[in-house]
Write a protein that holds these residues in place. Structure first.
Motif, PDB file in Angstrom:
ATOM      1  N   LEU A 170       0.830  -1.208   0.000  1.00  0.00           N
ATOM      2  CA  LEU A 170       0.000   0.000   0.000  1.00  0.00           C
ATOM      3  C   LEU A 170       0.868   1.263   0.000  1.00  0.00           C
ATOM      4  CD1 LEU A 170      -2.806  -1.108   2.462  1.00  0.00           C
ATOM      5  CD2 LEU A 170      -3.014  -0.731  -0.003  1.00  0.00           C
ATOM      6  N   ARG A 171       1.954   1.239   0.749  1.00  0.00           N
ATOM      7  CA  ARG A 171       2.882   2.378   0.772  1.00  0.00           C
ATOM      8  C   ARG A 171       3.506   2.579  -0.604  1.00  0.00           C
ATOM      9  NH1 ARG A 171       6.019   5.560   4.060  1.00  0.00           N
ATOM     10  NH2 ARG A 171       8.212   5.722   3.511  1.00  0.00           N
ATOM     11  N   SER A 172       3.877   1.475  -1.242  1.00  0.00           N
ATOM     12  CA  SER A 172       4.441   1.555  -2.587  1.00  0.00           C
ATOM     13  C   SER A 172       3.421   2.110  -3.583  1.00  0.00           C
ATOM     14  CB  SER A 172       4.908   0.168  -3.030  1.00  0.00           C
ATOM     15  OG  SER A 172       5.380   0.193  -4.341  1.00  0.00           O
ATOM     16  N   GLY A 173       2.162   1.715  -3.427  1.00  0.00           N
ATOM     17  CA  GLY A 173       1.110   2.264  -4.285  1.00  0.00           C
ATOM     18  C   GLY A 173       0.954   3.765  -4.102  1.00  0.00           C
ATOM     19  N   LEU A 215       3.358   5.788  -3.125  1.00  0.00           N
ATOM     20  CA  LEU A 215       4.555   6.395  -3.715  1.00  0.00           C
ATOM     21  C   LEU A 215       4.448   6.462  -5.238  1.00  0.00           C
ATOM     22  CD1 LEU A 215       7.320   4.785  -1.494  1.00  0.00           C
ATOM     23  CD2 LEU A 215       6.572   7.175  -1.471  1.00  0.00           C
ATOM     24  N   GLN A 216       3.912   5.402  -5.846  1.00  0.00           N
ATOM     25  CA  GLN A 216       3.712   5.413  -7.293  1.00  0.00           C
ATOM     26  C   GLN A 216       2.669   6.447  -7.699  1.00  0.00           C
ATOM     27  OE1 GLN A 216       2.757   1.353  -8.216  1.00  0.00           O
ATOM     28  NE2 GLN A 216       4.905   0.709  -8.220  1.00  0.00           N
ATOM     29  N   ALA A 217       1.617   6.575  -6.905  1.00  0.00           N
ATOM     30  CA  ALA A 217       0.596   7.590  -7.190  1.00  0.00           C
ATOM     31  C   ALA A 217       1.196   8.984  -7.076  1.00  0.00           C
ATOM     32  CB  ALA A 217      -0.591   7.428  -6.249  1.00  0.00           C
ATOM     33  N   TYR A 218       2.111   9.179  -6.117  1.00  0.00           N
ATOM     34  CA  TYR A 218       2.762  10.488  -6.012  1.00  0.00           C
ATOM     35  C   TYR A 218       3.632  10.752  -7.237  1.00  0.00           C
ATOM     36  CZ  TYR A 218       5.455  14.478  -4.862  1.00  0.00           C
ATOM     37  OH  TYR A 218       6.029  15.720  -4.948  1.00  0.00           O
ATOM     38  N   ALA A 219       4.318   9.744  -7.744  1.00  0.00           N
ATOM     39  CA  ALA A 219       5.163   9.932  -8.929  1.00  0.00           C
ATOM     40  C   ALA A 219       4.314  10.414 -10.112  1.00  0.00           C
ATOM     41  CB  ALA A 219       5.889   8.641  -9.275  1.00  0.00           C
ATOM     42  N   THR A 220       3.135   9.833 -10.272  1.00  0.00           N
ATOM     43  CA  THR A 220       2.226  10.274 -11.339  1.00  0.00           C
ATOM     44  C   THR A 220       1.745  11.698 -11.083  1.00  0.00           C
ATOM     45  OG1 THR A 220       1.508   7.998 -11.648  1.00  0.00           O
ATOM     46  CG2 THR A 220       0.093   9.718 -12.555  1.00  0.00           C
ATOM     47  N   VAL A 232      -3.218   7.220  -0.367  1.00  0.00           N
ATOM     48  CA  VAL A 232      -2.811   7.638   0.980  1.00  0.00           C
ATOM     49  C   VAL A 232      -3.861   7.210   2.003  1.00  0.00           C
ATOM     50  CG1 VAL A 232      -2.538   9.693   2.438  1.00  0.00           C
ATOM     51  CG2 VAL A 232      -1.283   9.504   0.294  1.00  0.00           C
ATOM     52  N   GLU A 233      -5.133   7.365   1.674  1.00  0.00           N
ATOM     53  CA  GLU A 233      -6.198   6.956   2.595  1.00  0.00           C
ATOM     54  C   GLU A 233      -6.178   5.448   2.848  1.00  0.00           C
ATOM     55  OE1 GLU A 233      -9.813   8.509   0.966  1.00  0.00           O
ATOM     56  OE2 GLU A 233      -9.186  10.586   1.273  1.00  0.00           O
ATOM     57  N   GLN A 234      -5.919   4.655   1.809  1.00  0.00           N
ATOM     58  CA  GLN A 234      -5.830   3.203   1.982  1.00  0.00           C
ATOM     59  C   GLN A 234      -4.636   2.835   2.858  1.00  0.00           C
ATOM     60  OE1 GLN A 234      -5.695   1.752  -2.028  1.00  0.00           O
ATOM     61  NE2 GLN A 234      -7.919   1.837  -2.284  1.00  0.00           N
ATOM     62  N   TYR A 235      -3.502   3.470   2.623  1.00  0.00           N
ATOM     63  CA  TYR A 235      -2.307   3.209   3.427  1.00  0.00           C
ATOM     64  C   TYR A 235      -2.543   3.605   4.881  1.00  0.00           C
ATOM     65  CZ  TYR A 235       2.297   4.176   5.413  1.00  0.00           C
ATOM     66  OH  TYR A 235       3.381   4.244   6.240  1.00  0.00           O
TER      67      TYR A 235
END
Length: 194
Positions: free
Chosen positions: A28-31, A33-38, A166-169
């Motif tokens: 979830l944290r990696s997701g 981080l990937q969403a932030y990259a986008t 972020v909410e899921q994490y």
């Protein structure tokens, strides 16, 4: 011997549970981080759009001082946003950095809207156009869409995806058994971009 075997089985179950919970949180944290990259890519594209328009609209010397002040305010807020984007890339889930980035983004968007009130477009989180009037079906807790300079829904979609990740994490690290894993591994809650 039977007591020893029971403890080994319980220890193995606890270890496998810990590893599974940790892997879920890390996923979830990696997701996020990937969403932030986008999101970062779409914010950079918005900045490039604003900077290109600023370069095209060089204010003549005899221009009104109010326009020159607003233009300088937009340039300053754009420079601040560039600086905070660079700083946030180092730790994109740090709540203090995201809060500062949100403040700089709102300052730049406000300065852009003052200079170009008819050149801003708002999109809903799913990419549907919400300008000129917001949709009436929005409930009280729904996020308010931002008005973007570039006529593309990509920034609002990326912001929505980052906020959801972020909410899921954050939800995962406060659930009871996973809370222990997050505490042991020192995983902290992140902040959405509002």
């Amino acid at each position: 011997m039977p007591d020893s075997l029971l403890w080994w089985i319980l220890g193995a179950v606890a270890l496998f549970w810990f590893i599974g919970a940790y892997n879920r949180i890390v996923r979830l944290r990696s997701g996020a981080l990937q969403a932030y990259a986008t999101l970062d890519l779409t914010l950079v594209r918005q900045l490039e759009f604003v900077q290109a328009r600023l370069a095209e609209e060089l204010v003549p010397v005899e221009a009104a001082s109010g326009t020159a002040r607003e233009d300088a305010g937009l340039k300053a807020s754009t420079a601040q946003l560039v600086t905070l984007l660079v700083a946030t890339r180092l730790k994109p889930l740090d709540p203090a950095r995201i809060t500062a980035l949100a403040a700089a983004l709102h300052a730049m968007l406000s300065a852009w809207e003052r200079l170009h009130p008819d050149a801003v477009i708002s999109f809903e989180a799913d990419g549907t156009l919400s300008r000129p009037a917001p949709l009436n079906g929005r409930h009280e807790g729904a996020p308010v869409p931002m008005a973007w300079p570039e006529p593309s829904a990509a920034a609002e979609i990326a912001r929505s995806q980052f906020n959801q990740a972020v909410e899921q994490y954050n939800a995962a690290i406060v659930q009871f058994p996973a809370l222990l894993v997050a505490w042991i591994m020192q995983l902290r809650p992140a902040a959405p971009l509002r």
